[in-house]
Design an enzyme around this catalytic site. Sequence first.
Site, PDB file in Angstrom:
ATOM      1  CB  THR A   1     149.675  92.442  42.187  1.00  0.00           C
ATOM      2  OG1 THR A   1     148.912  93.579  41.795  1.00  0.00           O
ATOM      3  CG2 THR A   1     148.942  91.181  41.830  1.00  0.00           C
TER       4      THR A   1
ATOM      5  NE  ARG B   1     154.131  89.973  35.919  1.00  0.00           N
ATOM      6  CZ  ARG B   1     153.316  90.901  35.375  1.00  0.00           C
ATOM      7  NH1 ARG B   1     153.795  92.000  34.858  1.00  0.00           N
ATOM      8  NH2 ARG B   1     152.021  90.694  35.352  1.00  0.00           N
TER       9      ARG B   1
ATOM     10  CD  GLU C   1     161.891  75.294  51.035  1.00  0.00           C
ATOM     11  OE1 GLU C   1     162.368  74.513  51.867  1.00  0.00           O
ATOM     12  OE2 GLU C   1     161.536  74.947  49.905  1.00  0.00           O
TER      13      GLU C   1
ATOM     14  CG  ASP D   1     142.457  91.042  44.638  1.00  0.00           C
ATOM     15  OD1 ASP D   1     143.370  91.892  44.540  1.00  0.00           O
ATOM     16  OD2 ASP D   1     142.304  90.106  43.833  1.00  0.00           O
TER      17      ASP D   1
ATOM     18  CE1 TYR E   1     164.180  76.630  47.776  1.00  0.00           C
ATOM     19  CE2 TYR E   1     166.094  75.563  46.807  1.00  0.00           C
ATOM     20  CZ  TYR E   1     164.726  75.762  46.857  1.00  0.00           C
ATOM     21  OH  TYR E   1     163.912  75.096  45.987  1.00  0.00           O
TER      22      TYR E   1
ATOM     23  CE  LYS F   1     146.940  93.689  38.449  1.00  0.00           C
ATOM     24  NZ  LYS F   1     147.163  92.597  39.392  1.00  0.00           N
TER      25      LYS F   1
HETATM   26  N1  DSN Z   1     145.691  90.290  34.947  1.00  0.00           N
HETATM   27  C1  DSN Z   1     145.337  91.370  35.831  1.00  0.00           C
HETATM   28  C2  DSN Z   1     144.573  92.443  35.167  1.00  0.00           C
HETATM   29  O1  DSN Z   1     144.864  92.705  34.017  1.00  0.00           O
HETATM   30  O2  DSN Z   1     143.726  93.068  35.773  1.00  0.00           O
HETATM   31  C3  DSN Z   1     144.638  90.906  37.041  1.00  0.00           C
HETATM   32  O3  DSN Z   1     145.421  89.979  37.669  1.00  0.00           O
END
Ligand code: DSN
Length: 403
Positions: free
Chosen positions: A216, A225, A47, A190, A45, A219
Amino acid sequence: MDPKIKEYLLAETNRQNDGLELIASENFASKEVRALCGSILTNKYAEGFPGHRYYGGCINIDLIENRAIELVSKIFDAKYANVQPHSGSQANMIAYYATLNPGDKILSLGLDEGGHLTHGSKVNFSSKYYNFIHYHLLDDGHIDYAGLLKLAQEEKPQMILAGFSAYPYTIDFEKIGDIAHSVGAVFMVDMAHIAGLIAAGLHPNPLPFADIVTSTTHKTLRGPRGGIVLTNSEQIIAKVNKATFPGLQGGPLENIIGAKAQCFFEASQPEFKEYARQIIANTKACANEFAHLRDVVSGTDNHLFLLNTKVSFGLTGDKVEKMLEEIGITVNKNMLPHDDERPTVTSGIRIGFAALSTRGINEDGAKEVARIIDSFLKNKVTKEEALTQVKELAGSLKNIAEL
Ligand code: DSN
């Protein structure tokens, strides 16, 4: 291990190895990233933030989180980073919470034109707490920058949001930043989809222009993730940290933060630039091959393109998604600009090459992917023949366990 989970895990490993993964937001993380996700760091933990925790025993956790912050700040040339968001959606929630008041106006691109659920979809928290107004694409699929300027002058929003989930072209962050700042709005980006391309210097970096940037890490960046928030503003990072904890999240996932640090380390290596270059080359090769076969595709400057399945094959996107899954090809149905089908049906699919490029596919393989899809959807080969072609191509690529 629970025998059932073991069985399902093995089945999923085989599915990933034997098939062709074309979902534009997916990738295959390295074994180092995966090892850190499954590491003992999950036991702790922590925090709070490095140096200011609500629990003792955080000496090593602080070093790990600081390492992740140091590496990601360097990659994107950001002064400040928060690496705790559990996901991209939470990173966006944190960014709104930190910079806006409930009810404030945000200009964004709608989901139907390539935006994201958290960019004001009516079924998402974002539209319940903020007042989203959408700007649009031109008929050629590019952002209507002139329309955005006009809308910004009319609406005087508190925020303009750029960065999309199904936009195949380069985004002019400088231009959108100028528009946002000319009307006194916060400029948020984003960059989740294109973060890996930005890290490799193959797409303009939003950081010099944006007030706040979310992403994120799983990707094109090819990590675990999770989410991140970056900014060059000391005031904004203070608000982002408060919004993260105690505002919206509890204990950070330090195993994932360790894996994020490893992902940032990998993205800083020269090989990553070559990988990102190959993603773009593969995506272009596949889109061009579809065009050569007289199918209707968008252009592409990045890791994805849109295929109009209705015009090309007389099939809606949902139908094509299911048919391709039967031959081991994974894609997602996707709305096309100005689509007249519902989001659950759609007129097309989105195709991306971040994942298969990690498995070492080249331009010839990417063209072969287009030919397999085209001949199957035009009934030139049987399902069994197409399945064999997919297995052969997938079998020639790197095994995901060895990445
Ligand atoms: N779910 C993602 C996508 O496929 O683009 C976006 O968060």
